[in-house]
Design an enzyme around this catalytic site. Structure first.
Site, PDB file in Angstrom:
ATOM      1  N   ASN A 118      -5.560  -6.222  18.549  1.00 21.83           N
ATOM      2  CA  ASN A 118      -4.113  -6.730  18.643  1.00 21.83           C
ATOM      3  C   ASN A 118      -3.238  -5.728  17.979  1.00 21.83           C
ATOM      4  OD1 ASN A 118      -1.971  -8.499  18.930  1.00 21.83           O
ATOM      5  ND2 ASN A 118      -2.460  -9.397  17.016  1.00 21.83           N
ATOM      6  N   ARG A 161       0.588  -1.048  -0.138  1.00 17.03           N
ATOM      7  CA  ARG A 161      -0.020  -0.084  -0.109  1.00 17.03           C
ATOM      8  C   ARG A 161       1.019   1.273  -0.053  1.00 17.03           C
ATOM      9  NH1 ARG A 161      -3.777  -1.507   4.734  1.00 17.03           N
ATOM     10  NH2 ARG A 161      -2.138  -3.098   4.984  1.00 17.03           N
TER      11      ARG A 161
HETATM   12  C1  UD1 Z   1      -0.933  -8.520  12.074  1.00 18.24           C
HETATM   13  C2  UD1 Z   1      -1.684  -9.361  13.034  1.00 18.24           C
HETATM   14  C3  UD1 Z   1      -2.945  -8.358  13.453  1.00 18.24           C
HETATM   15  C4  UD1 Z   1      -2.540  -7.332  14.131  1.00 18.24           C
HETATM   16  C5  UD1 Z   1      -1.724  -6.417  13.125  1.00 18.24           C
HETATM   17  C6  UD1 Z   1      -1.196  -5.116  13.925  1.00 18.24           C
HETATM   18  C7  UD1 Z   1      -0.943 -11.485  12.438  1.00 18.24           C
HETATM   19  C8  UD1 Z   1      -1.721 -12.726  11.832  1.00 18.24           C
HETATM   20  N1  UD1 Z   1      -1.933 -10.493  12.402  1.00 18.24           N
HETATM   21  O1  UD1 Z   1      -1.914  -8.187  10.863  1.00 18.24           O
HETATM   22  O2  UD1 Z   1      -3.576  -9.151  14.420  1.00 18.24           O
HETATM   23  O3  UD1 Z   1      -3.578  -6.484  14.497  1.00 18.24           O
HETATM   24  O4  UD1 Z   1      -0.788  -7.163  12.634  1.00 18.24           O
HETATM   25  O5  UD1 Z   1      -0.496  -4.404  13.010  1.00 18.24           O
HETATM   26  O6  UD1 Z   1      -0.174 -11.549  12.873  1.00 18.24           O
HETATM   27  N2  UD1 Z   1       5.744 -10.115   8.047  1.00 18.24           N
HETATM   28  C9  UD1 Z   1       6.818 -10.595   7.766  1.00 18.24           C
HETATM   29  N3  UD1 Z   1       6.744 -11.791   7.188  1.00 18.24           N
HETATM   30  C10 UD1 Z   1       5.532 -12.228   6.559  1.00 18.24           C
HETATM   31  C11 UD1 Z   1       4.224 -11.517   7.122  1.00 18.24           C
HETATM   32  C12 UD1 Z   1       4.503 -10.354   7.640  1.00 18.24           C
HETATM   33  O7  UD1 Z   1       7.873 -10.243   8.081  1.00 18.24           O
HETATM   34  O8  UD1 Z   1       5.334 -13.416   5.934  1.00 18.24           O
HETATM   35  C13 UD1 Z   1       5.701  -8.637   8.685  1.00 18.24           C
HETATM   36  C14 UD1 Z   1       5.258  -7.448   8.159  1.00 18.24           C
HETATM   37  O9  UD1 Z   1       6.351  -6.893   7.206  1.00 18.24           O
HETATM   38  C15 UD1 Z   1       4.740  -6.398   9.004  1.00 18.24           C
HETATM   39  C16 UD1 Z   1       4.522  -7.542  10.386  1.00 18.24           C
HETATM   40  O10 UD1 Z   1       5.067  -8.652   9.917  1.00 18.24           O
HETATM   41  O11 UD1 Z   1       5.880  -5.744   9.573  1.00 18.24           O
HETATM   42  C17 UD1 Z   1       2.905  -7.589  10.176  1.00 18.24           C
HETATM   43  O12 UD1 Z   1       2.423  -8.060   8.899  1.00 18.24           O
HETATM   44  P1  UD1 Z   1       1.107  -7.590   8.294  1.00 18.24           P
HETATM   45  O13 UD1 Z   1       1.058  -8.357   6.945  1.00 18.24           O
HETATM   46  O14 UD1 Z   1       1.183  -6.179   8.218  1.00 18.24           O
HETATM   47  O15 UD1 Z   1       0.081  -7.974   9.393  1.00 18.24           O
HETATM   48  P2  UD1 Z   1      -1.292  -7.571   9.632  1.00 18.24           P
HETATM   49  O16 UD1 Z   1      -2.260  -8.190   8.610  1.00 18.24           O
HETATM   50  O17 UD1 Z   1      -1.259  -6.063   9.829  1.00 18.24           O
HETATM   51 MG    MG Z   2       0.147  -4.591   9.124  1.00 18.71          MG
END
Ligand code: UD1
Ligand code: MG
Length: 447
Positions: A169, A14
């Site tokens: 969360n 985004r």
């Molecule tokens: C996640 C949480 C959600 C919370 C939110 C807060 C999960 C499943 N959900 O959702 O409950 O409210 O964060 O911001 O955890 N990332 C990786 N590798 C991956 C996926 C993500 O490094 O494979 C990192 C992203 O770069 C980011 C963080 O993890 O910094 C969170 O990932 P994102 O995809 O933003 O999760 P949300 O859908 O926001």
């Molecule tokens: Mg996020």
């Protein structure tokens, strides 16, 4: 010992950027920098960052280890990848944070880890930060049974009733390491996004009878996750307000924090006054009782005490005490102004030094010049420092009087106590005490 895993492998779609999300800057630092700083200030130095390809190349610059997550299979998978790279420490503690949450505070990390340990003999499997937020929100919802947290449900998996829950969360956790290592092996990707959710560890601990301790964040901005450039701007505004507040509490008057742009790691002496539309950046250091602005930019600038810089730009330069600069002056390239120097309006000074009490008051350019004590540079004086091939030095002694509109054709020296008449074009060295004028400048008859 507490170790931390920072999740930052996401591309941040985004942001619509060709760069990793966590490298986007607010207040002069990449957002990841702030998260690492907050962890370190909470006493957590051993940090592993889960990175993508681009970030992998830059992570060394942050002074932490990076672990490449080559396939983005979810937050649970990211933590599993990181744990494979951390040697097991039975009885250890692991904090998990997000790299895109720059306003997070050390206090929040501390409160969370204290809560994990709980009372003696009652250590929880995990502690997590929750936050009350307006709906709609993309954050996972915290489902409670009574006071206890039961599970976290992601928005894409939630029922309408769960979507109405306003406790979210934050995405920041502290784990008992052994419990976490066991829990991540149990995660499954049978959900709407076909990802391994770290958040599913909550339900796992609950069903295993391990306590899960929620910590409610008091300020929802502390856990503001940056997903697009609108949130980036909001975070910058808040971070800037916090930076201004810190300096104001330490005795600096900031007339208008909304239009004063600061960075971390600045030093601003007490009783200094910052007027509006001023940017202070790149480790600038200001002594006490300085007056800066309005409409001023200081970048890697060192100012002594009682220095006034008005409507001017100072870059990579150092200034002594009791100096005034501006309005509309431009100092750059390792310029040094000693105590009591005066630089007036429409003056550019590049890679030059002015000794104590020297003055250049109006409409001048000094480049590659050394100006002696108490010397006065008249209005419109120019150092012709470039001969078409290279830069040349101009050396002016002490107590010299350079007449208005003098051209100093470098390389050239003007000795102590000498004088140039108005409009002189000085192409040859002027001995000490000599008075010259004309084009080219020649000695004037002795008085
Ligand atoms: C996640 C949480 C959600 C919370 C939110 C807060 C999960 C499943 N959900 O959702 O409950 O409210 O964060 O911001 O955890 N990332 C990786 N590798 C991956 C996926 C993500 O490094 O494979 C990192 C992203 O770069 C980011 C963080 O993890 O910094 C969170 O990932 P994102 O995809 O933003 O999760 P949300 O859908 O926001
Ligand atoms: Mg996020």
């Amino acid at each position: 010992m507490i170790r931390a895993i920072v999740l930052a492998a996401g591309k941040g779609k985004r942001m619509k950027s060709s760069h990793s999300k966590v490298l986007h800057e607010i207040c002069g630092r990449p957002m990841l920098w702030y998260v690492l700083e907050a962890l370190r200030n909470a006493g957590i130095d051993k940090i592993v960052v889960v990175v993508n390809d681009e970030l992998a190349e830059q992570i060394d610059g942050f002074g932490v280890a990076g672990v490449l997550q080559s396939e983005r299979l979810g937050t649970g998978h990211a933590v599993r990848v990181a744990l494979e790279r951390l040697d097991p420490r039975p009885g250890g503690r692991i904090v998990v944070a997000c790299g895109d949450m720059p306003l997070v505070t050390p206090e929040l990390f501390r409160t969370m880890t204290v809560s994990l340990d709980g009372d003696a003999g009652n250590a929880a499997g995990m502690a997590l930060v929750t936050v009350k937020m307006p709906i709609p929100s993309n954050f996972g919802r915290v489902v409670r049974r009574g006071d206890a947290v039961e599970r976290i449900v992601e928005v894409s998996d939630a029922t309408p009733a769960q979507l109405a829950i306003d406790e979210m969360n934050a995405g920041i956790y502290a784990f008992d390491e052994d419990a976490l290592r066991e829990a991540v092996t149990q995660l499954r990707d049978d959900n709407a996004q076909a990802e391994y959710y770290l958040t599913d560890t909550v339900a796992h601990f609950v069903s295993a009878g391990r306590p899960v301790r929620p910590v409610l964040a008091t300020d929802h901005l502390d856990v503001l996750g940056i997903n697009d450039r609108v949130e980036l701007a909001r975070a910058r505004k808040e971070m800037n307000a916090r930076l201004c507040a810190k300096h104001m509490r330490e005795g600096v008057t900031i007339v208008d924090p909304d239009t004063t742009y600061l960075e971390p790691e600045l030093e601003i002496g007490g009783d200094s006054v910052i007027y509006p539309n001023t940017t202070i950046s790149r480790l600038s250091r200001l002594g006490r009782a300085c007056v800066v602005g309005p409409n001023t930019r200081l970048s890697n600038a060192r100012l002594g005490e009682r220095v006034a810089v008005r409507e001017s730009v100072v870059i990579d330069s150092a200034i002594g005490h009791d100096v005034s600069v501006g309005p509309f002056a431009h100092l750059r390239g390792d310029t040094l102004l000693a105590d009591g120097v005066h630089v007036g309006n429409f003056v550019e000074i590049k890679k030059s030094s002015l000794a104590r009490g020297a003055k250049v008051s109006h409409l001048s350019y000094l480049g590659d010049a050394t100006i002696g004590e108490e010397t006065n540079i008249g209005a419109g004086t120019i150092t012709c420092n470039f001969d078409g091939e290279q830069k040349n030095a101009t050396i002016v002694g002490r107590d010299v009087s350079i007449g208005s509109n003098t051209s100093l054709v470098a390389p050239v020296k003007v000795g102590d106590g000498a004088l140039t008449g108005a409009g002189s074009v000085v192409t040859k060295d002027v001995p000490p005490g000599e008075r010259v004028a004309g084009n080219p400048a020649r000695p004037l008859p002795k008085k």
